[in-house]
Motif scaffolding. Structure first.
Motif, PDB file in Angstrom:
ATOM      1  N   ALA A   1      15.101   9.599   4.683  1.00 10.43           N
ATOM      2  CA  ALA A   1      15.022   9.296   3.249  1.00 10.43           C
ATOM      3  C   ALA A   1      14.932   7.793   3.026  1.00 10.43           C
ATOM      4  CB  ALA A   1      16.245   9.868   2.532  1.00 10.43           C
ATOM      5  N   ALA A   2      15.671   7.024   3.812  1.00  9.30           N
ATOM      6  CA  ALA A   2      15.601   5.570   3.698  1.00  9.30           C
ATOM      7  C   ALA A   2      14.207   5.057   4.071  1.00  9.30           C
ATOM      8  CB  ALA A   2      16.667   4.929   4.590  1.00  9.30           C
ATOM      9  N   VAL A   3      13.644   5.618   5.129  1.00  7.46           N
ATOM     10  CA  VAL A   3      12.301   5.205   5.553  1.00  7.46           C
ATOM     11  C   VAL A   3      11.270   5.507   4.470  1.00  7.46           C
ATOM     12  CG1 VAL A   3      10.448   5.682   7.207  1.00  7.46           C
ATOM     13  CG2 VAL A   3      12.801   5.411   8.005  1.00  7.46           C
ATOM     14  N   ARG A   4      11.337   6.706   3.900  1.00  8.70           N
ATOM     15  CA  ARG A   4      10.372   7.092   2.868  1.00  8.70           C
ATOM     16  C   ARG A   4      10.555   6.259   1.594  1.00  8.70           C
ATOM     17  NH1 ARG A   4       8.015   8.658   6.218  1.00  8.70           N
ATOM     18  NH2 ARG A   4       6.660   7.150   5.222  1.00  8.70           N
ATOM     19  N   THR A   5      11.783   5.898   1.273  1.00  6.88           N
ATOM     20  CA  THR A   5      12.041   5.072   0.092  1.00  6.88           C
ATOM     21  C   THR A   5      11.451   3.683   0.273  1.00  6.88           C
ATOM     22  OG1 THR A   5      14.057   6.307  -0.421  1.00  6.88           O
ATOM     23  CG2 THR A   5      13.846   4.105  -1.371  1.00  6.88           C
ATOM     24  N   ILE A   6      11.627   3.095   1.445  1.00 10.58           N
ATOM     25  CA  ILE A   6      11.069   1.772   1.722  1.00 10.58           C
ATOM     26  C   ILE A   6       9.550   1.830   1.709  1.00 10.58           C
ATOM     27  CG2 ILE A   6      10.894  -0.031   3.478  1.00 10.58           C
ATOM     28  CD1 ILE A   6      13.787   0.788   4.319  1.00 10.58           C
ATOM     29  N   SER A   7       8.997   2.897   2.261  1.00  5.44           N
ATOM     30  CA  SER A   7       7.546   3.062   2.250  1.00  5.44           C
ATOM     31  C   SER A   7       7.018   3.166   0.821  1.00  5.44           C
ATOM     32  CB  SER A   7       7.172   4.316   3.041  1.00  5.44           C
ATOM     33  OG  SER A   7       5.780   4.533   3.024  1.00  5.44           O
ATOM     34  N   LYS A   8       7.773   3.833  -0.056  1.00  3.66           N
ATOM     35  CA  LYS A   8       7.365   3.953  -1.461  1.00  3.66           C
ATOM     36  C   LYS A   8       7.286   2.582  -2.120  1.00  3.66           C
ATOM     37  CE  LYS A   8      10.317   5.546  -4.608  1.00  3.66           C
ATOM     38  NZ  LYS A   8      11.066   6.468  -5.484  1.00  3.66           N
ATOM     39  N   VAL A   9       8.246   1.712  -1.806  1.00  4.77           N
ATOM     40  CA  VAL A   9       8.247   0.364  -2.359  1.00  4.77           C
ATOM     41  C   VAL A   9       7.007  -0.407  -1.901  1.00  4.77           C
ATOM     42  CG1 VAL A   9       9.469  -1.844  -2.394  1.00  4.77           C
ATOM     43  CG2 VAL A   9      10.753   0.293  -2.555  1.00  4.77           C
ATOM     44  N   CYS A  10       6.693  -0.335  -0.612  1.00  7.37           N
ATOM     45  CA  CYS A  10       5.516  -1.037  -0.082  1.00  7.37           C
ATOM     46  C   CYS A  10       4.227  -0.497  -0.702  1.00  7.37           C
ATOM     47  CB  CYS A  10       5.477  -0.913   1.431  1.00  7.37           C
ATOM     48  SG  CYS A  10       6.857  -1.729   2.263  1.00  7.37           S
TER      49      CYS A  10
ATOM     50  N   ALA B   1      13.987   8.621 -12.674  1.00  9.45           N
ATOM     51  CA  ALA B   1      13.348   9.920 -12.449  1.00  9.45           C
ATOM     52  C   ALA B   1      11.984   9.781 -11.783  1.00  9.45           C
ATOM     53  CB  ALA B   1      13.207  10.672 -13.770  1.00  9.45           C
ATOM     54  N   SER B   2      11.689   8.608 -11.220  1.00  8.96           N
ATOM     55  CA  SER B   2      10.398   8.427 -10.546  1.00  8.96           C
ATOM     56  C   SER B   2      10.277   9.371  -9.355  1.00  8.96           C
ATOM     57  CB  SER B   2      10.246   6.977 -10.075  1.00  8.96           C
ATOM     58  OG  SER B   2      10.147   6.096 -11.174  1.00  8.96           O
ATOM     59  N   ALA B   3       9.054   9.729  -9.015  1.00 10.81           N
ATOM     60  CA  ALA B   3       8.802  10.663  -7.921  1.00 10.81           C
ATOM     61  C   ALA B   3       9.289  10.097  -6.591  1.00 10.81           C
ATOM     62  CB  ALA B   3       7.317  10.991  -7.841  1.00 10.81           C
ATOM     63  N   GLN B   4       9.760  10.979  -5.727  1.00 14.85           N
ATOM     64  CA  GLN B   4      10.238  10.584  -4.399  1.00 14.85           C
ATOM     65  C   GLN B   4       9.421  11.313  -3.333  1.00 14.85           C
ATOM     66  OE1 GLN B   4      12.174   8.328  -3.292  1.00 14.85           O
ATOM     67  NE2 GLN B   4      12.319   8.951  -1.151  1.00 14.85           N
ATOM     68  N   PRO B   5       8.827  10.581  -2.385  1.00  5.06           N
ATOM     69  CA  PRO B   5       8.052  11.241  -1.325  1.00  5.06           C
ATOM     70  C   PRO B   5       8.953  11.917  -0.294  1.00  5.06           C
ATOM     71  CG  PRO B   5       8.078   8.864  -0.994  1.00  5.06           C
ATOM     72  CD  PRO B   5       8.746   9.106  -2.302  1.00  5.06           C
ATOM     73  N   TYR B   6       8.493  13.063   0.189  1.00  6.89           N
ATOM     74  CA  TYR B   6       9.182  13.838   1.229  1.00  6.89           C
ATOM     75  C   TYR B   6       8.192  14.102   2.356  1.00  6.89           C
ATOM     76  CZ  TYR B   6      13.462  15.063  -1.325  1.00  6.89           C
ATOM     77  OH  TYR B   6      14.679  15.029  -1.953  1.00  6.89           O
ATOM     78  N   ASP B   7       8.637  13.939   3.607  1.00  9.70           N
ATOM     79  CA  ASP B   7       7.806  14.330   4.735  1.00  9.70           C
ATOM     80  C   ASP B   7       8.330  15.632   5.336  1.00  9.70           C
ATOM     81  OD1 ASP B   7      10.033  13.649   6.227  1.00  9.70           O
ATOM     82  OD2 ASP B   7       9.219  11.730   6.910  1.00  9.70           O
ATOM     83  N   ASP B   8       7.734  16.060   6.436  1.00  9.01           N
ATOM     84  CA  ASP B   8       8.084  17.363   7.005  1.00  9.01           C
ATOM     85  C   ASP B   8       9.478  17.396   7.621  1.00  9.01           C
ATOM     86  OD1 ASP B   8       5.702  18.465   6.231  1.00  9.01           O
ATOM     87  OD2 ASP B   8       4.674  18.090   8.133  1.00  9.01           O
ATOM     88  N   ARG B   9      10.091  16.234   7.842  1.00  8.49           N
ATOM     89  CA  ARG B   9      11.465  16.226   8.337  1.00  8.49           C
ATOM     90  C   ARG B   9      12.471  16.468   7.211  1.00  8.49           C
ATOM     91  NH1 ARG B   9      11.689  11.097  12.571  1.00  8.49           N
ATOM     92  NH2 ARG B   9       9.923  11.732  13.872  1.00  8.49           N
ATOM     93  N   MET B  10      12.047  16.189   5.984  1.00  6.00           N
ATOM     94  CA  MET B  10      12.942  16.340   4.835  1.00  6.00           C
ATOM     95  C   MET B  10      12.638  17.592   4.025  1.00  6.00           C
ATOM     96  SD  MET B  10      12.554  12.395   3.602  1.00  6.00           S
ATOM     97  CE  MET B  10      13.579  12.575   2.154  1.00  6.00           C
ATOM     98  N   LEU B  11      11.478  18.161   4.227  1.00 11.10           N
ATOM     99  CA  LEU B  11      11.039  19.291   3.409  1.00 11.10           C
ATOM    100  C   LEU B  11      10.328  20.317   4.286  1.00 11.10           C
ATOM    101  CD1 LEU B  11      10.481  20.534   0.542  1.00 11.10           C
ATOM    102  CD2 LEU B  11       8.354  19.222   0.554  1.00 11.10           C
ATOM    103  N   THR B  12      10.769  21.564   4.230  1.00  8.22           N
ATOM    104  CA  THR B  12      10.151  22.646   4.991  1.00  8.22           C
ATOM    105  C   THR B  12       9.685  23.732   4.027  1.00  8.22           C
ATOM    106  OG1 THR B  12      11.657  22.205   6.840  1.00  8.22           O
ATOM    107  CG2 THR B  12      10.468  24.298   6.858  1.00  8.22           C
ATOM    108  N   TRP B  13       8.416  24.153   4.198  1.00  3.33           N
ATOM    109  CA  TRP B  13       7.832  25.172   3.328  1.00  3.33           C
ATOM    110  C   TRP B  13       7.876  26.532   4.030  1.00  3.33           C
ATOM    111  CZ3 TRP B  13       5.492  23.925  -1.472  1.00  3.33           C
ATOM    112  CH2 TRP B  13       5.362  22.566  -1.738  1.00  3.33           C
ATOM    113  N   ASN B  14       8.250  27.571   3.276  1.00  2.91           N
ATOM    114  CA  ASN B  14       8.125  28.947   3.740  1.00  2.91           C
ATOM    115  C   ASN B  14       7.200  29.659   2.753  1.00  2.91           C
ATOM    116  OD1 ASN B  14       8.417  31.696   4.365  1.00  2.91           O
ATOM    117  ND2 ASN B  14      10.514  31.402   5.092  1.00  2.91           N
TER     118      ASN B  14
END
Length: 385
Positions: free
Chosen positions: A67-76, A112-125
């Motif tokens: 989550a920290a990595v994705r948050t920093i990536s969002k800033v960049c 309430a800004s959008a937050q990115p999720y990758d496959d380590r943070m989010l799993t789809w069934n």
């Protein structure tokens, strides 16, 4: 090409909904902290900023590693977008007050800004239509979602990140999917489309899609907002909150319908679509006082983007042309003069006497210019079948 699929999450309890909301708040506060460091120390590249703030963000806001990595990536990503907007002149020319103000402070993120999720943070069934998602309150498993059948087909080939979005207390996941772009077939000409306010779209075939219904709806909503804002009571505040974004959703639906119709017509007749390049139109046009609200709420950019992506999926070529004098030039003899356009709706050529609906004449000129640009090779042609 990239297509966006949106699903609506259905949290089973208030605890799950609160956890999702708290996650957005926490991640965006962490993003603001990282943004201040990026601005103060001019660290806009992801690897450099991550080295500087990763441990601080993770510890201060109790975020997981990913989550920290994705948050920093969002800033960049936000600073990269900001730089591109500066280069495109979207904040005004260099030295202007608006541009100086934008450059003088760090980028801020709403809670309430959008937050990115990758496959380590989010799993789809997809079989059970549920997701397992990371939150600051722990991982929530088996959260059901609903979406259209078309979105389900797209999600089957999903790869990469998805964004968690909150709108009006509801939660959505927005996934971007790469789909193969079909080749463009041989063209038998172009369908010119003239965009406007009185008539939203007019084609070179003579079909007019009137904006009367849209304009009346927008005016009714403006009158309602004015009436409610004057009362200034708690009940009117609740009504105003319910009305939020209702107008934009309705206009978006109309744009989808119009874009789908234009693309279907072009595909059926083996033609491309010619559109005006209306970039910066609001800065170039001076509207009368009673027309300013209609001009500012005119979603021509959205309609153009809908036409482009629907055309890409259908293998239909789209060409943007210079809009100058399309309303003053005769589509038969090319005579150009401002007096040719007698009224908003009537065009009479002073040279050859051609009489047409003004928007129809403009759309025919757009079709001619698009065809000429395509023949000259002045556009980036996609591969053809």
């Amino acid at each position: 090409m990239k297509i966006v699929a949106q699903v609506k999450l259905l949290p089973a309890s208030a605890h799950d909904a609160d956890a999702l909301a708290a996650t957005l708040r926490t991640c965006n506060r962490a993003a603001n902290a990282a943004s201040e460091v990026a601005f103060a120390k001019d660290l806009k590249r992801r690897n450099v900023l991550q080295d500087a703030v990763y441990h601080q963000v993770k510890a201060d806001f109790d975020l997981g590693a990913q989550a920290a990595v994705r948050t920093i990536s969002k800033v960049c990503d936000a600073y990269a977008t900001f730089k591109a907007n500066l280069k495109a002149g979207n904040y005004g020319p260099e030295g202007s007050k608006r541009r100086i103000k934008a450059e003088s402070k760090p980028i801020r993120f709403r809670e309430a800004s959008a937050q990115p999720y990758d496959d380590r943070m989010l799993t789809w069934n997809l079989d059970q239509r549920t997701v397992s998602i990371w939150t600051v309150a722990g991982r929530l498993k088996g959260i059901p979602f609903v979406c259209s059948d078309e979105a389900m087909k797209l999600l089957a080939s999903r790869k990469g990140e998805s964004d968690l979005v909150m709108r009006d207390g509801m939660f959505f996941l927005v996934a971007t999917i790469d789909v193969p772009e079909p080749p463009v077939c041989e063209l038998a000409g172009f369908l010119g489309v003239d965009l406007g306010i009185v008539n939203i779209a007019t084609t070179s075939d003579g079909e007019i899609m009137s904006g009367r219904q849209v304009n009346r709806y927008r005016q009714r909503k403006r009158d309602l907002r004015t009436k409610l804002q004057k009362k200034r009571t708690k009940s009117t505040a609740r009504v105003l909150k319910r009305q939020r974004r209702k107008e934009s959703r309705w206009a978006t639906q109309r744009n989808h319908i119009i874009a789908k119709k234009l693309v279907a017509t072009a595909e059926r007749t083996s033609r491309g679509i010619g559109l005006e390049d209306l970039t910066g139109i609001r800065q170039r046009v001076t509207a009368k006082k009673d027309q300013r609200a209609r001009l500012s709420s005119w979603a021509f950019a959205q309609l153009g983007s809908f036409v482009r992506y629907k055309a890409q999926r259908a293998g239909v070529a789209v060409v943007h042309v210079d809009p100058r004098n399309t309303s003053r030039q005769c589509s038969n003899c090319w005579h150009t003069h401002r007096t040719n356009r007698v009224t908003q709706a009537r065009f009479v050529c002073k040279s050859c006497g051609t009489t047409l609906h003004a928007d129809h004449n403009g759309s025919r000129n757009i079709a001619h210019r698009a065809d000429a640009a395509w023949q000259r090779g002045a556009v980036n042609r996609p591969s053809t079948a």
